[in-house]
Design a protein around this motif. Structure first.
Motif, PDB file in Angstrom:
ATOM      1  N   GLN A   1     -15.990 -46.415  -9.609  1.00  0.00           N
ATOM      2  CA  GLN A   1     -16.242 -47.833  -9.367  1.00  0.00           C
ATOM      3  C   GLN A   1     -16.286 -48.634 -10.658  1.00  0.00           C
ATOM      4  O   GLN A   1     -15.804 -49.764 -10.699  1.00  0.00           O
ATOM      5  N   ASP A   2     -16.862 -48.075 -11.698  1.00  0.00           N
ATOM      6  CA  ASP A   2     -16.902 -48.793 -12.978  1.00  0.00           C
ATOM      7  C   ASP A   2     -15.497 -49.029 -13.510  1.00  0.00           C
ATOM      8  O   ASP A   2     -15.191 -50.106 -14.043  1.00  0.00           O
ATOM      9  N   GLN A   3     -14.643 -48.041 -13.353  1.00  0.00           N
ATOM     10  CA  GLN A   3     -13.259 -48.165 -13.810  1.00  0.00           C
ATOM     11  C   GLN A   3     -12.537 -49.251 -13.017  1.00  0.00           C
ATOM     12  O   GLN A   3     -11.815 -50.074 -13.582  1.00  0.00           O
ATOM     13  N   ILE A   4     -12.743 -49.263 -11.713  1.00  0.00           N
ATOM     14  CA  ILE A   4     -12.089 -50.264 -10.860  1.00  0.00           C
ATOM     15  C   ILE A   4     -12.602 -51.663 -11.201  1.00  0.00           C
ATOM     16  O   ILE A   4     -11.825 -52.626 -11.253  1.00  0.00           O
ATOM     17  N   LYS A   5     -13.898 -51.796 -11.447  1.00  0.00           N
ATOM     18  CA  LYS A   5     -14.451 -53.102 -11.848  1.00  0.00           C
ATOM     19  C   LYS A   5     -13.799 -53.584 -13.136  1.00  0.00           C
ATOM     20  O   LYS A   5     -13.481 -54.763 -13.286  1.00  0.00           O
ATOM     21  N   GLY A   6     -13.602 -52.668 -14.076  1.00  0.00           N
ATOM     22  CA  GLY A   6     -12.949 -53.036 -15.332  1.00  0.00           C
ATOM     23  C   GLY A   6     -11.530 -53.512 -15.096  1.00  0.00           C
ATOM     24  O   GLY A   6     -11.074 -54.478 -15.722  1.00  0.00           O
ATOM     25  N   TRP A   7     -10.828 -52.852 -14.172  1.00  0.00           N
ATOM     26  CA  TRP A   7      -9.461 -53.270 -13.866  1.00  0.00           C
ATOM     27  C   TRP A   7      -9.440 -54.647 -13.214  1.00  0.00           C
ATOM     28  O   TRP A   7      -8.564 -55.460 -13.487  1.00  0.00           O
ATOM     29  N   HIS A   8     -10.432 -54.905 -12.330  1.00  0.00           N
ATOM     30  CA  HIS A   8     -10.506 -56.230 -11.693  1.00  0.00           C
ATOM     31  C   HIS A   8     -10.740 -57.322 -12.741  1.00  0.00           C
ATOM     32  O   HIS A   8     -10.136 -58.397 -12.676  1.00  0.00           O
ATOM     33  N   LYS A   9     -11.594 -57.033 -13.716  1.00  0.00           N
ATOM     34  CA  LYS A   9     -11.843 -58.010 -14.785  1.00  0.00           C
ATOM     35  C   LYS A   9     -10.574 -58.267 -15.584  1.00  0.00           C
ATOM     36  O   LYS A   9     -10.259 -59.407 -15.920  1.00  0.00           O
ATOM     37  N   GLN A  10      -9.840 -57.210 -15.901  1.00  0.00           N
ATOM     38  CA  GLN A  10      -8.589 -57.379 -16.640  1.00  0.00           C
ATOM     39  C   GLN A  10      -7.573 -58.179 -15.838  1.00  0.00           C
ATOM     40  O   GLN A  10      -6.896 -59.046 -16.371  1.00  0.00           O
ATOM     41  N   ALA A  11      -7.496 -57.892 -14.535  1.00  0.00           N
ATOM     42  CA  ALA A  11      -6.543 -58.616 -13.692  1.00  0.00           C
ATOM     43  C   ALA A  11      -6.902 -60.086 -13.609  1.00  0.00           C
ATOM     44  O   ALA A  11      -6.029 -60.966 -13.689  1.00  0.00           O
ATOM     45  N   SER A  12      -8.186 -60.415 -13.459  1.00  0.00           N
ATOM     46  CA  SER A  12      -8.569 -61.828 -13.377  1.00  0.00           C
ATOM     47  C   SER A  12      -8.350 -62.516 -14.719  1.00  0.00           C
ATOM     48  O   SER A  12      -7.956 -63.686 -14.770  1.00  0.00           O
ATOM     49  N   ALA A  13      -8.559 -61.794 -15.820  1.00  0.00           N
ATOM     50  CA  ALA A  13      -8.303 -62.379 -17.138  1.00  0.00           C
ATOM     51  C   ALA A  13      -6.820 -62.653 -17.305  1.00  0.00           C
ATOM     52  O   ALA A  13      -6.417 -63.665 -17.886  1.00  0.00           O
ATOM     53  N   LEU A  14      -5.992 -61.759 -16.795  1.00  0.00           N
ATOM     54  CA  LEU A  14      -4.549 -61.976 -16.867  1.00  0.00           C
ATOM     55  C   LEU A  14      -4.138 -63.206 -16.068  1.00  0.00           C
ATOM     56  O   LEU A  14      -3.293 -63.985 -16.494  1.00  0.00           O
TER      57      LEU A  14
ATOM     58  N   VAL B   1       8.910 -65.715 -20.198  1.00  0.00           N
ATOM     59  CA  VAL B   1       9.249 -64.553 -21.011  1.00  0.00           C
ATOM     60  C   VAL B   1       7.974 -63.874 -21.490  1.00  0.00           C
ATOM     61  O   VAL B   1       7.847 -62.660 -21.449  1.00  0.00           O
ATOM     62  N   THR B   2       7.018 -64.662 -21.924  1.00  0.00           N
ATOM     63  CA  THR B   2       5.763 -64.103 -22.402  1.00  0.00           C
ATOM     64  C   THR B   2       5.044 -63.378 -21.280  1.00  0.00           C
ATOM     65  O   THR B   2       4.501 -62.300 -21.486  1.00  0.00           O
ATOM     66  N   ALA B   3       5.065 -63.933 -20.099  1.00  0.00           N
ATOM     67  CA  ALA B   3       4.405 -63.305 -18.961  1.00  0.00           C
ATOM     68  C   ALA B   3       5.093 -61.991 -18.600  1.00  0.00           C
ATOM     69  O   ALA B   3       4.426 -61.006 -18.279  1.00  0.00           O
ATOM     70  N   GLU B   4       6.422 -61.964 -18.679  1.00  0.00           N
ATOM     71  CA  GLU B   4       7.140 -60.726 -18.375  1.00  0.00           C
ATOM     72  C   GLU B   4       6.830 -59.647 -19.406  1.00  0.00           C
ATOM     73  O   GLU B   4       6.590 -58.488 -19.054  1.00  0.00           O
ATOM     74  N   VAL B   5       6.824 -60.030 -20.656  1.00  0.00           N
ATOM     75  CA  VAL B   5       6.499 -59.073 -21.718  1.00  0.00           C
ATOM     76  C   VAL B   5       5.064 -58.593 -21.563  1.00  0.00           C
ATOM     77  O   VAL B   5       4.775 -57.395 -21.678  1.00  0.00           O
ATOM     78  N   PHE B   6       4.174 -59.518 -21.261  1.00  0.00           N
ATOM     79  CA  PHE B   6       2.768 -59.186 -21.082  1.00  0.00           C
ATOM     80  C   PHE B   6       2.607 -58.237 -19.892  1.00  0.00           C
ATOM     81  O   PHE B   6       1.843 -57.275 -19.942  1.00  0.00           O
ATOM     82  N   ASP B   7       3.367 -58.501 -18.818  1.00  0.00           N
ATOM     83  CA  ASP B   7       3.319 -57.657 -17.630  1.00  0.00           C
ATOM     84  C   ASP B   7       3.784 -56.241 -17.955  1.00  0.00           C
ATOM     85  O   ASP B   7       3.152 -55.256 -17.544  1.00  0.00           O
ATOM     86  N   VAL B   8       4.863 -56.115 -18.708  1.00  0.00           N
ATOM     87  CA  VAL B   8       5.372 -54.794 -19.088  1.00  0.00           C
ATOM     88  C   VAL B   8       4.341 -54.061 -19.941  1.00  0.00           C
ATOM     89  O   VAL B   8       4.104 -52.859 -19.764  1.00  0.00           O
ATOM     90  N   MET B   9       3.739 -54.785 -20.862  1.00  0.00           N
ATOM     91  CA  MET B   9       2.723 -54.159 -21.720  1.00  0.00           C
ATOM     92  C   MET B   9       1.559 -53.637 -20.879  1.00  0.00           C
ATOM     93  O   MET B   9       1.072 -52.532 -21.102  1.00  0.00           O
ATOM     94  N   ARG B  10       1.109 -54.423 -19.929  1.00  0.00           N
ATOM     95  CA  ARG B  10      -0.009 -53.995 -19.079  1.00  0.00           C
ATOM     96  C   ARG B  10       0.384 -52.803 -18.207  1.00  0.00           C
ATOM     97  O   ARG B  10      -0.410 -51.892 -18.005  1.00  0.00           O
ATOM     98  N   ARG B  11       1.612 -52.815 -17.708  1.00  0.00           N
ATOM     99  CA  ARG B  11       2.071 -51.690 -16.891  1.00  0.00           C
ATOM    100  C   ARG B  11       2.081 -50.402 -17.722  1.00  0.00           C
ATOM    101  O   ARG B  11       1.698 -49.338 -17.242  1.00  0.00           O
ATOM    102  N   VAL B  12       2.529 -50.509 -18.954  1.00  0.00           N
ATOM    103  CA  VAL B  12       2.535 -49.342 -19.842  1.00  0.00           C
ATOM    104  C   VAL B  12       1.116 -48.859 -20.084  1.00  0.00           C
ATOM    105  O   VAL B  12       0.846 -47.654 -20.056  1.00  0.00           O
ATOM    106  N   GLN B  13       0.199 -49.799 -20.297  1.00  0.00           N
ATOM    107  CA  GLN B  13      -1.195 -49.402 -20.512  1.00  0.00           C
ATOM    108  C   GLN B  13      -1.769 -48.693 -19.293  1.00  0.00           C
ATOM    109  O   GLN B  13      -2.467 -47.683 -19.417  1.00  0.00           O
ATOM    110  N   VAL B  14      -1.466 -49.220 -18.100  1.00  0.00           N
ATOM    111  CA  VAL B  14      -1.981 -48.602 -16.877  1.00  0.00           C
ATOM    112  C   VAL B  14      -1.380 -47.208 -16.695  1.00  0.00           C
ATOM    113  O   VAL B  14      -2.097 -46.254 -16.371  1.00  0.00           O
ATOM    114  N   GLN B  15      -0.084 -47.077 -16.936  1.00  0.00           N
ATOM    115  CA  GLN B  15       0.549 -45.765 -16.787  1.00  0.00           C
ATOM    116  C   GLN B  15      -0.025 -44.756 -17.777  1.00  0.00           C
ATOM    117  O   GLN B  15      -0.243 -43.597 -17.441  1.00  0.00           O
TER     118      GLN B  15
END
Length: 134
Positions: free
Chosen positions: A3-16, A28-42
Motif C-alpha cells: 500500500q505504501d508503494q501504491i500511495k507513492g505511485w499515486h502521488k507521482q501520477a498526480s504530480a505528473l 514533445v516534453t510530455a512525450e519524453v517525460f512519459d517515456v522517462m516515467r515508463r522506463v522508471q516504472v519498468q
C-alpha cells in the motif's frame, strides 16, 4: 511492498498531471517525460517481478520477467550438457596448466645450461691447475 508503494505511485501520477500544462511545445516534453516515467516504472518492477510471480504461483514458469534465470531443474545431479561443459572447462584448464609447466621447465633448462657451462669451466680449470701442480 504494498500500500505504501501504491500511495507513492499515486502521488507521482498526480504530480505528473499537475506539472503538464497546455503550453506550446509541451507535447514533445510530455512525450519524453512519459517515456522517462515508463522506463522508471519498468526498472522498478524488474526487481519485484520474481516476487510477484512467486505470490501468484507462476514462479518457476515465469518467462516474462527480465533477466529471469530458471532455477536448476536437477539440483545435485549433473546433466549431460553440464558434464560436457565441465569437461570442456577441464580441457582448457589442463592446457593452461601444461603451458605453465612448459614455461617453468624451459626456464629451469636455461638456468641449468648456464650452471652446466660454469661447472664445466670450473672442472677444466681444476684439471689444468692439477696438471701444473703435479
Amino acid at each position: 511492498w504494498g500500500q505504501d508503494q501504491i500511495k507513492g505511485w499515486h502521488k507521482q501520477a498526480s504530480a505528473l498531471q499537475t506539472n503538464q500544462g497546455n503550453q506550446e511545445g509541451t507535447v514533445v516534453t510530455a512525450e519524453v517525460f512519459d517515456v522517462m516515467r515508463r522506463v522508471q516504472v519498468q526498472n522498478k518492477l524488474a526487481g519485484v517481478c520474481e516476487d510477484m510471480c512467486k505470490e501468484v504461483g507462476a514462479y518457476p514458469k515465469c518467462t516474462q520477467c527480465p533477466k529471469f534465470v530458471e532455477p536448476d531443474s536437477t539440483p545435485g545431479v549433473m546433466t549431460w550438457d553440464e558434464l560436457l561443459e565441465h569437461m570442456d572447462n577441464l580441457v582448457n584448464w589442463g592446457q593452461d596448466q601444461v603451458k605453465g609447466w612448459h614455461k617453468q621447465a624451459s626456464a629451469l633448462q636455461v638456468q641449468n645450461d648456464h650452471s652446466d657451462a660454469a661447472a664445466s669451466e670450473l672442472n677444466r680449470r681444476m684439471r689444468f691447475q692439477n696438471k701444473l701442480a703435479g
